[in-house]
Design a protein around this motif. Structure first.
Motif, PDB file in Angstrom:
ATOM      1  N   MET A   1       0.818  -1.215   0.000  1.00 39.40           N
ATOM      2  CA  MET A   1       0.000   0.000   0.000  1.00 39.40           C
ATOM      3  C   MET A   1       0.856   1.272   0.000  1.00 39.40           C
ATOM      4  N   GLU A   2       2.166   1.086   0.167  1.00 43.85           N
ATOM      5  CA  GLU A   2       3.040   2.256   0.318  1.00 43.85           C
ATOM      6  C   GLU A   2       2.962   3.195  -0.886  1.00 43.85           C
ATOM      7  N   LYS A   3       2.969   2.638  -2.096  1.00 45.42           N
ATOM      8  CA  LYS A   3       2.917   3.480  -3.290  1.00 45.42           C
ATOM      9  C   LYS A   3       1.584   4.232  -3.381  1.00 45.42           C
ATOM     10  N   LEU A   4       0.516   3.561  -2.978  1.00 49.89           N
ATOM     11  CA  LEU A   4      -0.793   4.209  -2.998  1.00 49.89           C
ATOM     12  C   LEU A   4      -0.826   5.376  -2.019  1.00 49.89           C
ATOM     13  N   PHE A   5      -0.267   5.165  -0.837  1.00 50.19           N
ATOM     14  CA  PHE A   5      -0.224   6.235   0.160  1.00 50.19           C
ATOM     15  C   PHE A   5       0.610   7.424  -0.330  1.00 50.19           C
ATOM     16  N   GLU A   6       1.659   7.126  -1.089  1.00 51.13           N
ATOM     17  CA  GLU A   6       2.517   8.197  -1.612  1.00 51.13           C
ATOM     18  C   GLU A   6       1.763   9.089  -2.586  1.00 51.13           C
ATOM     19  N   ILE A   7       1.025   8.483  -3.525  1.00 50.91           N
ATOM     20  CA  ILE A   7       0.315   9.324  -4.492  1.00 50.91           C
ATOM     21  C   ILE A   7      -0.883  10.015  -3.838  1.00 50.91           C
ATOM     22  N   ALA A   8      -1.454   9.379  -2.826  1.00 55.24           N
ATOM     23  CA  ALA A   8      -2.542  10.024  -2.079  1.00 55.24           C
ATOM     24  C   ALA A   8      -2.022  11.259  -1.347  1.00 55.24           C
ATOM     25  N   ALA A   9      -0.811  11.164  -0.813  1.00 59.67           N
ATOM     26  CA  ALA A   9      -0.200  12.298  -0.101  1.00 59.67           C
ATOM     27  C   ALA A   9       0.098  13.440  -1.068  1.00 59.67           C
ATOM     28  N   ARG A  10       0.534  13.114  -2.292  1.00 61.06           N
ATOM     29  CA  ARG A  10       0.812  14.159  -3.285  1.00 61.06           C
ATOM     30  C   ARG A  10      -0.472  14.873  -3.684  1.00 61.06           C
ATOM     31  N   LEU A  11      -1.527  14.095  -3.891  1.00 66.73           N
ATOM     32  CA  LEU A  11      -2.822  14.687  -4.238  1.00 66.73           C
ATOM     33  C   LEU A  11      -3.327  15.567  -3.092  1.00 66.73           C
ATOM     34  N   ASP A  12      -3.135  15.126  -1.875  1.00 66.32           N
ATOM     35  CA  ASP A  12      -3.568  15.889  -0.708  1.00 66.32           C
ATOM     36  C   ASP A  12      -2.856  17.234  -0.634  1.00 66.32           C
ATOM     37  N   GLU A  13      -1.572  17.264  -0.984  1.00 67.19           N
ATOM     38  CA  GLU A  13      -0.816  18.528  -0.997  1.00 67.19           C
ATOM     39  C   GLU A  13      -1.431  19.507  -1.994  1.00 67.19           C
ATOM     40  N   MET A  14      -1.797  19.003  -3.167  1.00 67.89           N
ATOM     41  CA  MET A  14      -2.412  19.857  -4.196  1.00 67.89           C
ATOM     42  C   MET A  14      -3.779  20.365  -3.731  1.00 67.89           C
ATOM     43  N   GLN A  15      -4.556  19.503  -3.119  1.00 66.68           N
ATOM     44  CA  GLN A  15      -5.877  19.905  -2.650  1.00 66.68           C
ATOM     45  C   GLN A  15      -5.776  20.897  -1.497  1.00 66.68           C
ATOM     46  N   THR A  16      -4.739  20.747  -0.672  1.00 69.56           N
ATOM     47  CA  THR A  16      -4.497  21.706   0.404  1.00 69.56           C
ATOM     48  C   THR A  16      -4.179  23.080  -0.168  1.00 69.56           C
ATOM     49  N   ASN A  17      -3.374  23.100  -1.220  1.00 67.59           N
ATOM     50  CA  ASN A  17      -3.043  24.367  -1.883  1.00 67.59           C
ATOM     51  C   ASN A  17      -4.294  25.012  -2.469  1.00 67.59           C
ATOM     52  N   LEU A  18      -5.154  24.217  -3.102  1.00 68.87           N
ATOM     53  CA  LEU A  18      -6.404  24.733  -3.663  1.00 68.87           C
ATOM     54  C   LEU A  18      -7.297  25.297  -2.563  1.00 68.87           C
ATOM     55  N   SER A  19      -7.366  24.621  -1.431  1.00 69.96           N
ATOM     56  CA  SER A  19      -8.186  25.102  -0.311  1.00 69.96           C
ATOM     57  C   SER A  19      -7.675  26.445   0.207  1.00 69.96           C
ATOM     58  N   LYS A  20      -6.367  26.609   0.269  1.00 64.27           N
ATOM     59  CA  LYS A  20      -5.789  27.885   0.719  1.00 64.27           C
ATOM     60  C   LYS A  20      -6.127  29.009  -0.262  1.00 64.27           C
ATOM     61  N   LEU A  21      -6.043  28.709  -1.551  1.00 70.14           N
ATOM     62  CA  LEU A  21      -6.377  29.709  -2.562  1.00 70.14           C
ATOM     63  C   LEU A  21      -7.862  30.074  -2.500  1.00 70.14           C
ATOM     64  N   SER A  22      -8.703  29.078  -2.243  1.00 71.39           N
ATOM     65  CA  SER A  22     -10.142  29.327  -2.121  1.00 71.39           C
ATOM     66  C   SER A  22     -10.429  30.193  -0.904  1.00 71.39           C
ATOM     67  N   TRP A  23      -9.731  29.943   0.182  1.00 72.85           N
ATOM     68  CA  TRP A  23      -9.875  30.759   1.399  1.00 72.85           C
ATOM     69  C   TRP A  23      -9.576  32.220   1.097  1.00 72.85           C
ATOM     70  N   VAL A  24      -8.497  32.467   0.348  1.00 78.83           N
ATOM     71  CA  VAL A  24      -8.130  33.840  -0.013  1.00 78.83           C
ATOM     72  C   VAL A  24      -9.216  34.468  -0.876  1.00 78.83           C
ATOM     73  N   GLN A  25      -9.719  33.704  -1.849  1.00 71.97           N
ATOM     74  CA  GLN A  25     -10.750  34.260  -2.726  1.00 71.97           C
ATOM     75  C   GLN A  25     -12.016  34.605  -1.937  1.00 71.97           C
ATOM     76  N   TYR A  26     -12.434  33.737  -1.051  1.00 70.26           N
ATOM     77  CA  TYR A  26     -13.675  33.948  -0.311  1.00 70.26           C
ATOM     78  C   TYR A  26     -13.543  35.029   0.759  1.00 70.26           C
ATOM     79  N   THR A  27     -12.347  35.241   1.275  1.00 71.43           N
ATOM     80  CA  THR A  27     -12.177  36.249   2.326  1.00 71.43           C
ATOM     81  C   THR A  27     -11.751  37.614   1.795  1.00 71.43           C
TER      82      THR A  27
END
Length: 502
Positions: A1-27
């Motif tokens: 499962m290690e490889k799956l967890f790695e790509i999930a972590a990369r996707l999570d980083e991108m989604q975290t960045n999108l959430s931060k950008l959305s926070w800026v837009q909404y505020t």
């Protein structure tokens, strides 16, 4: 499962960045690269190597927990590998949604030629004795209808319809429900379950209209006003400068310490800031942010309780369980938030401001709100019908709105255009509003199951035990099960509106 967890972590980083950008837009109203962030996520999900990896794990003989992790990721990535046409259409939908959210977040209503905030309109609707002025304030909200349609709202609806058809589903409603792991038939019996309560609802509204309006009919511009008449205390001015300490003391009753969570609050209105209330779970267990708009009225604590419930929920999820966290139903998230929002009417919270002399009026208001909330089902069904009918003009949307509310509640059409577009969910979160109502059904179920198990009449009799129950029976397993499975696991029965209605 290690490889799956790695790509999930990369996707999570991108989604975290999108959430931060959305926070800026909404505020702030600024867009510092949301479209680019979406593109990065889309490219990652469209990567064939990532898809092949997840597909390979789907073929493995895995234990139930790992099977669920893989299933969640597969459901996320699968749609990006059906056709280039779907992927191109998805990017167009994301682009148009972002454009329209900018319009919504920066738009300001006008009343008698003067710019007013949503908070100010709400105060007029709640406090103004002059019914005509309340009506004028209510219909001020329809000012965003035309700009949103001119910006491409109908194009967005049609693109979503096209996407669902290309995907192979009956319509966008069915597509959305499946994507959220809900049965496409889950709403089929709602109208029948609702019918026996409509007469009771309309009778109660008529009773209050006679009592407070000297008439037989309650209109939408009367609703906040009548609630203020039932419980004048909710419009009492309170000092919200110490809001955090008030919230912290309240949640400690359940063994939940806000000081242990990294929750950021932005609660006062300003130009170009979204006028709604949101929680941005930037990264579960690490960073959560709350947007609200308050002006020192007691009832405004409801949104802070609700959004703080979201924030606490996100911190009670394990940050390392990226995949299971993605499997948490929005109904569970909204149910927990609504549960805490409901404490606005409970002594455990109101004692921070008032003595027990307010108990009866807040109890009456809570009972009426629960009954009147059935009308929210009209908004849910209107959202559905937008994707089940041909929409070519703003007039089509308005006619559809009137039809839904007439069929459900016997409402007569207004002389003016119905305000609908100001509710941002229709644009940014379609087929989502059921999460709030189903969250309340879930909330009622959780309360009743807890009270039966612990032999109490109210969760406030054993708040710390209730906090533990919420964590152990609801939050901890919430990613492991689809919503309907989790509901049955906790209650022992299938989902039904009876938990709310009876």
């Amino acid at each position: 499962m290690e490889k799956l967890f790695e790509i999930a972590a990369r996707l999570d980083e991108m989604q975290t960045n999108l959430s931060k950008l959305s926070w800026v837009q909404y505020t702030s109203g600024y867009d510092f690269g949301i479209e680019k962030a979406y593109k990065e996520i889309n490219d990652f999900l469209e990567d064939k190597n990532n898809y092949e990896l997840v597909s390979e794990y789907m073929k493995r003989d895995l234990d139930p927990v790992n099977r669920r992790r893989v299933e969640i990721f597969y459901n996320t990535i699968r749609s990006y590998h059906l056709s280039d046409e779907l992927n191109e259409l998805n990017e167009k939908i994301q682009k148009k949604t972002n454009e329209l959210s900018m319009i919504l977040n920066t738009f300001r209503f006008k009343l008698d030629g003067k710019e007013v905030s949503s908070v100010e309109l709400t105060q007029i609707l709640s406090n103004e004795d002059n019914r005509e002025l309340r009506k004028k304030a209510y219909f001020a909200r329809n000012q965003i209808n035309q700009p949103l349609v001119e910006g491409g709202f109908i194009d967005l609806i049609n693109m979503r319809k096209e996407y669902a058809t290309l995907y192979g589903d009956k319509d966008f409603v069915e597509y959305s429900l499946k994507q959220n792991e809900l049965s496409p038939t889950i709403f089929n019996n709602w109208e029948n379950e609702l019918k026996p309560y409509i007469d009771k609802l309309n009778s109660k509204r008529q009773e209050y209209a006679r009592k407070f309006l000297n008439g037989d009919e309650m209109m939408p511009w009367d609703e906040d006003y009548i609630m203020a008449k039932i419980a004048p205390i909710q419009n009492r001015t309170v000092d919200m400068s110490n809001y955090y300490e008030t919230l912290r003391k309240f949640f400690l009753n359940f063994g939940l310490d806000l000081d242990k969570f990294n929750i950021t609050y932005d609660i006062f209105s300003r130009k170009n800031k979204s006028e709604w209330g949101y929680n941005f779970p930037i990264k579960d267990g690490v960073d959560s942010r709350i947007l609200a708009n308050v002006k020192n009225k007691y009832h405004e604590y409801k949104v802070l309780l609700h959004e703080t419930g979201h924030g606490i929920h996100s911190f009670l999820l394990k940050p390392e369980e990226i995949l299971l966290n993605q499997g948490v139903s929005g109904i569970i998230a909204e149910g927990i938030a609504n549960l805490f929002g409901g404490f606005l009417y409970d002594e455990m919270f109101y004692r921070n401001f008032f003595d027990k002399s307010v108990e009866l009026q807040l109890k009456e208001l809570a009972e009426y709100n629960k009954l009147n909330y059935l009308r929210f089902i009209g908004s849910i069904f209107f959202d559905h019908e937008l994707y089940r009918n041909e929409i070519n003009s703003l007039q089509d949307i308005e006619n559809l709105y009137f039809k839904v509310f007439e069929d459900l509640f016997g409402d007569k059409p207004f002389d003016d255009a119905p305000p609908f577009a100001y509710r941002i969910h229709y644009t940014t979160h379609p087929i989502y509003m059921h999460n709030y109502f189903m969250g309340d059904v879930t909330c009622e179920m959780i309360r009743k199951v807890f009270c039966k198990k612990y032999g109490v009449n109210s969760v406030t009799e054993k708040p710390k035990e209730f906090g533990d129950f919420l964590i152990n029976e609801v939050i901890n397993p919430s990613g492991l099960y689809k919503y309907e499975e989790l509901f049955q696991r906790i209650s022992g029965e299938e989902f039904s509106l009876k938990w709310y209605l009876e």
